[in-house]
Design an enzyme around this catalytic site. Sequence first.
Site, mmCIF file in Angstrom:
data_model
loop_
_atom_site.group_PDB
_atom_site.id
_atom_site.type_symbol
_atom_site.label_atom_id
_atom_site.label_comp_id
_atom_site.label_asym_id
_atom_site.label_seq_id
_atom_site.Cartn_x
_atom_site.Cartn_y
_atom_site.Cartn_z
ATOM 1 N N ASP A 62 -1.674 -10.980 -49.185
ATOM 2 C CA ASP A 62 -2.066 -9.757 -49.890
ATOM 3 C C ASP A 62 -2.067 -9.926 -51.408
ATOM 4 O OD1 ASP A 62 -2.658 -8.279 -47.655
ATOM 5 O OD2 ASP A 62 -0.597 -7.573 -47.409
ATOM 6 N N ARG B 228 0.668 2.174 -44.992
ATOM 7 C CA ARG B 228 0.956 0.900 -45.647
ATOM 8 C C ARG B 228 1.602 1.117 -47.010
ATOM 9 N NH1 ARG B 228 -1.966 -2.740 -49.144
ATOM 10 N NH2 ARG B 228 -2.083 -4.878 -48.367
HETATM 11 C C1 OGA Z 1 -2.870 -5.353 -44.672
HETATM 12 C C2 OGA Z 1 -3.570 -6.047 -43.578
HETATM 13 C C3 OGA Z 1 -3.878 -6.105 -41.191
HETATM 14 C C4 OGA Z 1 -3.937 -5.155 -40.053
HETATM 15 O O1 OGA Z 1 -2.492 -4.189 -44.480
HETATM 16 O O2 OGA Z 1 -2.671 -5.963 -45.728
HETATM 17 O O3 OGA Z 1 -4.076 -7.111 -43.789
HETATM 18 O O4 OGA Z 1 -3.874 -5.636 -38.900
HETATM 19 N N1 OGA Z 1 -3.540 -5.439 -42.381
HETATM 20 O O5 OGA Z 1 -4.074 -3.959 -40.276
HETATM 21 MN MN MN Z 2 -3.437 -7.842 -45.785
#
Ligand code: OGA
Ligand code: MN
Length: 293
Positions: A107, A279
């Site tokens: 990320d 998130r």
């Molecule tokens: C994130 C990502 C993957 C997912 O949130 O950084 O890569 O499976 N998510 O949602």
């Molecule tokens: Mn990600």
Amino acid sequence: MAFTVTPLSPAGAAEVVGLDCSRPLAADDLAKLHQAFLDYPILAIRDQDLTPQQQAAFGRQFGPLEAQDRSPYTHPDDRDILILSNEIRPDGTAVGIVDAGDFLHSDSSHLPEPCRITMLYAVRNPSRGGDTEFCNMYQAYETLPEATKRRIAGLHGVHHVSKTKNPRVVVSPDRPGAKDYYEARAKVVPEIAQPMVRTHPETGRQALYISPRFTIRVAELADDEGQPLLDELFKHMKDKRFQYRHKWRDKDLVMWDNRCLTHRATGGYGLPDIRRMHRTTICGDKPFYRPAA
Ligand code: OGA
Ligand code: MN
């Protein structure tokens, strides 16, 4: 609080049972969880009931949260929470980011100070699909031939956010306006050089720090040398031994360490099935490489 940490995979995942993340953790619990996180960079904390505010407060115990700049997709109850979802409102607007993370990446490695930890809370899972795949980049580094380790020591990958600058990825047709967005970003966002081998600031271990999503070339090498090197490393990263595929349960809170992992969303679901994740990301610091003594 008595909680257990049980390995899920040799690729560095463990499950945490018996922890309640909705309340502030006692100092010794936080220390134990932090140590577990250094030992297992993917922690799946089961059975959490978290409001957006509680999730944000849990995250802040590990450091300041990143501000979310994509405001249309933040949660109305707490702007530090970003919504990932395939749900579409009756007026046609998206509830969250539809295709986040569809190619292997760490990320925000395209930023000078990439986020340290990502926390993803599974509010709603589709009836099938929606797994997240992780690649343990300590292990990917450690299993490289010694000659390759010597070759990449001190080299830098050039990272960029724009998919239109990267022939290894494609722009998702599911995200409205994505191509225009990436074309505009390609013009204004600078390229960032990151060490190809990253020393983890807390464990001292070396990890490979490149990804097909964000690394577009090797800073010190011409493309006729640099691109085949990246291809070789990306192929090596696919080895099954370093992979952990997380099959989400409702109420899982998964936290992962972006300093030593890459990951991707594997997709495989669609409306009327809905996947919804909340998130948060914890601020990080500038990646560096310190040769082993
Ligand atoms: C994130 C990502 C993957 C997912 O949130 O950084 O890569 O499976 N998510 O949602
Ligand atoms: Mn990600």
